[in-house]
Design a protein around this motif. Structure first.
Motif, mmCIF file in Angstrom:
data_model
loop_
_atom_site.group_PDB
_atom_site.id
_atom_site.type_symbol
_atom_site.label_atom_id
_atom_site.label_comp_id
_atom_site.label_asym_id
_atom_site.label_seq_id
_atom_site.Cartn_x
_atom_site.Cartn_y
_atom_site.Cartn_z
ATOM 1 N N CYS A 20 0.828 -1.208 0.000
ATOM 2 C CA CYS A 20 0.000 0.000 0.000
ATOM 3 C C CYS A 20 0.862 1.258 0.000
ATOM 4 O O CYS A 20 0.544 2.237 -0.672
ATOM 5 C CB CYS A 20 -0.938 0.006 1.211
ATOM 6 N N TYR A 21 1.957 1.224 0.730
ATOM 7 C CA TYR A 21 2.853 2.383 0.841
ATOM 8 C C TYR A 21 3.478 2.729 -0.504
ATOM 9 O O TYR A 21 3.618 3.895 -0.853
ATOM 10 C CB TYR A 21 3.935 2.086 1.876
ATOM 11 N N THR A 22 3.853 1.718 -1.274
ATOM 12 C CA THR A 22 4.518 1.963 -2.554
ATOM 13 C C THR A 22 3.540 2.178 -3.706
ATOM 14 O O THR A 22 3.957 2.569 -4.793
ATOM 15 C CB THR A 22 5.475 0.810 -2.904
ATOM 16 N N ALA A 23 2.269 1.951 -3.469
ATOM 17 C CA ALA A 23 1.265 2.143 -4.516
ATOM 18 C C ALA A 23 0.952 3.631 -4.674
ATOM 19 O O ALA A 23 1.106 4.419 -3.747
ATOM 20 C CB ALA A 23 -0.008 1.375 -4.164
ATOM 21 N N GLU A 24 0.509 3.995 -5.850
ATOM 22 C CA GLU A 24 0.190 5.392 -6.125
ATOM 23 C C GLU A 24 -1.178 5.808 -5.580
ATOM 24 O O GLU A 24 -1.441 6.991 -5.430
ATOM 25 C CB GLU A 24 0.244 5.651 -7.628
ATOM 26 N N ALA A 25 -2.030 4.840 -5.295
ATOM 27 C CA ALA A 25 -3.385 5.143 -4.822
ATOM 28 C C ALA A 25 -3.786 4.082 -3.802
ATOM 29 O O ALA A 25 -3.165 3.016 -3.729
ATOM 30 C CB ALA A 25 -4.362 5.135 -6.003
ATOM 31 N N GLN A 27 -5.393 0.924 -2.176
ATOM 32 C CA GLN A 27 -5.593 -0.385 -2.774
ATOM 33 C C GLN A 27 -6.886 -1.021 -2.283
ATOM 34 O O GLN A 27 -7.246 -0.870 -1.117
ATOM 35 C CB GLN A 27 -4.417 -1.304 -2.423
ATOM 36 N N GLU A 71 -5.587 2.383 2.868
ATOM 37 C CA GLU A 71 -4.663 3.492 2.682
ATOM 38 C C GLU A 71 -3.720 3.555 3.885
ATOM 39 O O GLU A 71 -4.139 3.350 5.020
ATOM 40 C CB GLU A 71 -5.457 4.800 2.572
ATOM 41 N N LYS A 77 3.197 5.730 7.135
ATOM 42 C CA LYS A 77 4.239 6.218 6.224
ATOM 43 C C LYS A 77 5.532 6.474 6.985
ATOM 44 O O LYS A 77 6.627 6.125 6.514
ATOM 45 C CB LYS A 77 3.765 7.484 5.516
#
Length: 100
Positions: A20-25, A27, A71, A77
């Motif tokens: 989730c952290y590395t995704a752009e939006a 999940q 998110e 983060k």
């Protein structure tokens, strides 16, 4: 198990969090389950821990109330950034042969 002063995360929980952290939006639960090859009930239990630890949050999809997005929170983060970069593999030193 990943341990810090404040929390212990299983490999599954850490995998979800980092995905989730590395995704752009945010999940979807379904997308995460498919991408990580985890059954949805197991993924849901792992996300429950992340939400309880305030590392992630669930968001309802306004277009489809059946769909839930995951998110990473600001706390999550910070936790991910604190993990740092993975160590680089070191090449073994081969002793040089000396001829006298």
């Amino acid at each position: 198990m990943v341990r810090s002063e404040e929390r212990d995360l299983s490999a599954r929980q850490l995998g979800i969090l980092l995905t989730c952290y590395t995704a752009e939006a945010p999940q979807t639960v379904r997308g995460l389950a498919e991408a990580l090859r985890i059954h949805k009930p197991a993924l849901t239990r792992a996300v429950d821990v992340l939400v309880q630890d305030k590392l992630a949050r669930r968001l309802a999809d306004p277009r489809d109330r059946r769909s839930v997005h995951i998110e990473v929170t600001p706390t999550g983060k910070t936790f991910c950034r604190g993990l740092g970069s993975p160590p680089k593999p070191s090449s073994p030193r081969v002793p040089s042969e000396t001829h006298e």
